[in-house]
Design a protein around this motif. Structure first.
Motif, PDB file in Angstrom:
ATOM      1  N   LYS A  83      -4.081   9.051  -2.724  1.00 50.24           N
ATOM      2  CA  LYS A  83      -4.665   8.772  -4.045  1.00 50.24           C
ATOM      3  C   LYS A  83      -6.193   8.680  -4.008  1.00 50.24           C
ATOM      4  CE  LYS A  83      -0.526   8.086  -5.872  1.00 50.24           C
ATOM      5  NZ  LYS A  83       0.077   8.935  -6.880  1.00 50.24           N
ATOM      6  N   LEU A  84      -6.793   8.847  -2.820  1.00 51.18           N
ATOM      7  CA  LEU A  84      -8.260   8.808  -2.744  1.00 51.18           C
ATOM      8  C   LEU A  84      -8.836   9.964  -3.563  1.00 51.18           C
ATOM      9  CD1 LEU A  84      -8.919   8.023   1.043  1.00 51.18           C
ATOM     10  CD2 LEU A  84      -9.256   6.481  -0.895  1.00 51.18           C
ATOM     11  N   ASN A  85      -9.988   9.712  -4.194  1.00 48.44           N
ATOM     12  CA  ASN A  85     -10.531  10.676  -5.130  1.00 48.44           C
ATOM     13  C   ASN A  85     -12.036  10.830  -4.874  1.00 48.44           C
ATOM     14  OD1 ASN A  85     -11.580  11.881  -7.406  1.00 48.44           O
ATOM     15  ND2 ASN A  85     -10.672  10.430  -8.854  1.00 48.44           N
ATOM     16  N   LEU A 100     -16.574   4.296  -5.290  1.00 49.06           N
ATOM     17  CA  LEU A 100     -16.396   2.841  -5.206  1.00 49.06           C
ATOM     18  C   LEU A 100     -14.982   2.526  -4.713  1.00 49.06           C
ATOM     19  CD1 LEU A 100     -17.457  -0.014  -5.621  1.00 49.06           C
ATOM     20  CD2 LEU A 100     -16.618   0.069  -7.976  1.00 49.06           C
ATOM     21  N   ASN A 101     -14.034   3.227  -5.270  1.00 45.72           N
ATOM     22  CA  ASN A 101     -12.651   3.052  -4.854  1.00 45.72           C
ATOM     23  C   ASN A 101     -12.478   3.409  -3.365  1.00 45.72           C
ATOM     24  OD1 ASN A 101      -9.785   2.698  -5.257  1.00 45.72           O
ATOM     25  ND2 ASN A 101      -9.660   4.920  -5.064  1.00 45.72           N
ATOM     26  N   SER A 102     -13.118   4.502  -2.933  1.00 36.01           N
ATOM     27  CA  SER A 102     -13.053   4.879  -1.516  1.00 36.01           C
ATOM     28  C   SER A 102     -13.660   3.781  -0.655  1.00 36.01           C
ATOM     29  CB  SER A 102     -13.806   6.188  -1.259  1.00 36.01           C
ATOM     30  OG  SER A 102     -13.238   7.220  -2.018  1.00 36.01           O
ATOM     31  N   ALA A 158     -11.054   7.559   4.143  1.00 34.10           N
ATOM     32  CA  ALA A 158     -11.939   7.075   3.082  1.00 34.10           C
ATOM     33  C   ALA A 158     -13.395   7.279   3.481  1.00 34.10           C
ATOM     34  CB  ALA A 158     -11.646   5.607   2.804  1.00 34.10           C
ATOM     35  N   LEU A 159     -13.701   7.011   4.734  1.00 27.17           N
ATOM     36  CA  LEU A 159     -15.064   7.173   5.237  1.00 27.17           C
ATOM     37  C   LEU A 159     -15.505   8.634   5.108  1.00 27.17           C
ATOM     38  CD1 LEU A 159     -16.177   4.579   7.081  1.00 27.17           C
ATOM     39  CD2 LEU A 159     -16.683   6.452   8.605  1.00 27.17           C
TER      40      LEU A 159
END
Lengths: 245, 245
Positions: free
Chosen positions: B168-170, B175-177, B196-197
């Motif tokens: 679901k990473l976008n 910010l979410n990541s 995420a990084l």
């Protein structure tokens, strides 16, 4: 196929193959590999890892199973060795255990389930299967476990045993195939019955020449009729195919 | 690829493909299909089928779990709803529960395990996963369960949650990541942290333009350094690749 220079190479078995024997594209191959890995991890997570060796400490067990004809196998002095288990697991894997335990029958109240006409080793393999969905079987053990699986309605184990017995059927041993038919017929093991029957029909000469043939007709007339009927159906089919050509 | 007339057709996705994108031969394709089916049946056999709905009768349960901050969520009058479970299952799935229950700590003696700082719904999803290896998650629930999985050392669930959050990473939401990095770093979720990084590094402009950027530097300096270091490493790598060409 390996001799074809222009053949495509299979990523799984590494052999070359022609286009008519093609399976999947690379993407789908990788996807199914991931799926297999995911499922294997899931199985490992769901299996109970604690060994069910009764000599090790029985972890939170609330019921024991005892093979009740143990005493006749061993000396009268040796008490039957109980196998520790959990009501929740037994009830989840077998509708028969569920009914027995939920309805507060004798077994639920005493905390001991006596299993008759089975050896301690077979019972132990049976209980182990309920916890792990795995077993290390020879044909003798598979036959015994098939019987238990049918009695306690453990369909997954029944299918597992059928598959193993089928894999060991041998066209050169029609007596063994016939005994598999007897077992399959008794325990409603349709896949095994079909496989053993078809093997006998394909080697009918060997079957009728069996030393035990007369005895088999006497002891299992229905089954021998079934074999002859399948044999007849095959003859008709073969004749029809020949005519078509 | 579908436009190629001479392409081989994949038996799984049905699309045509050229020989360089070939996966398996037909035999291996069928074999892996069988394997998947076998594993799926095995999983179904090992899963506990009884619903863990606490309103239904708790089948042979010997322990209950209670979300201990429930009382603050609800009115003070409502008692926390216990979730029925089995010591054997908890101990088998989580080394933390095993230690807690085997060492006769307070929880083992009282038969009640209080789980702090978790809602009843999260606890229920957690327990349900221990019985079925399955969960129906949104990102919020996956984050909460990742935390529980780490606390109780349920590696299988941890990997499951990481995978869902990664999916679901976008790139459009740095910010979410970043918050995923914070979570991953806190709970040693390496796969999630890497994913995420790398997403932030690939969209560095968006990250430094975040309204919350100054605040993030202040609250999580180590993590922001880590991002810059990864960004720098990527720049060096890209430059080296260009030079090579």
């Amino acid at each position: 196929m390996q001799s074809r220079v222009d053949a495509t190479r299979c990523l799984s078995c590494r052999k070359g193959y022609a286009s008519h024997a093609a399976g999947t594209c690379k993407e789908c191959y990788e996807e199914s590999n991931h799926k297999i890995l995911d499922l294997e991890t899931k199985v490992a997570f769901l299996q109970f890892s604690s060994s069910l060796d009764p000599s090790s400490s029985p972890c939170f067990s609330d019921v024991v199973l005892v093979a009740s004809h143990d005493a006749t196998d061993q000396t009268d002095l040796a008490p039957p060795v109980p196998i520790h288990a959990h009501k929740a697991v037994l009830a989840n894997r077998s509708p028969v255990f569920r009914a027995m335990l939920e309805n507060q029958m004798e077994e639920a109240l005493s905390g001991t389930i006596k299993i008759s006409d089975v050896s301690h080793d077979v019972l132990r393999a049976f209980v182990n299967y309920l916890y792990t969905a795995e077993a290390c079987l020879d044909v003798k053990m598979a036959r015994d476990l098939l019987e238990m699986a049918e009695k306690y309605q453990v369909e997954h184990l029944k299918a597992y045993c059928e598959k193993l017995i089928i894999s060991k059927l041998n066209p050169g041993n029609p007596l063994n195939s016939f005994l598999s038919c007897v077992l399959a017929s008794k325990h409603k093991a349709k896949n095994l019955l079909d496989a053993a029957l078809s093997l006998i029909v394909d080697n009918m000469d060997k079957f009728v020449e069996l030393e035990e043939y007369e005895e088999l007709k006497k002891d299992h007339p229905q089954l021998v009729f079934e074999i002859y009927e399948a044999y007849h159906a095959k003859q008709v089919e073969t004749a029809a195919l020949k005519e078509k050509k």
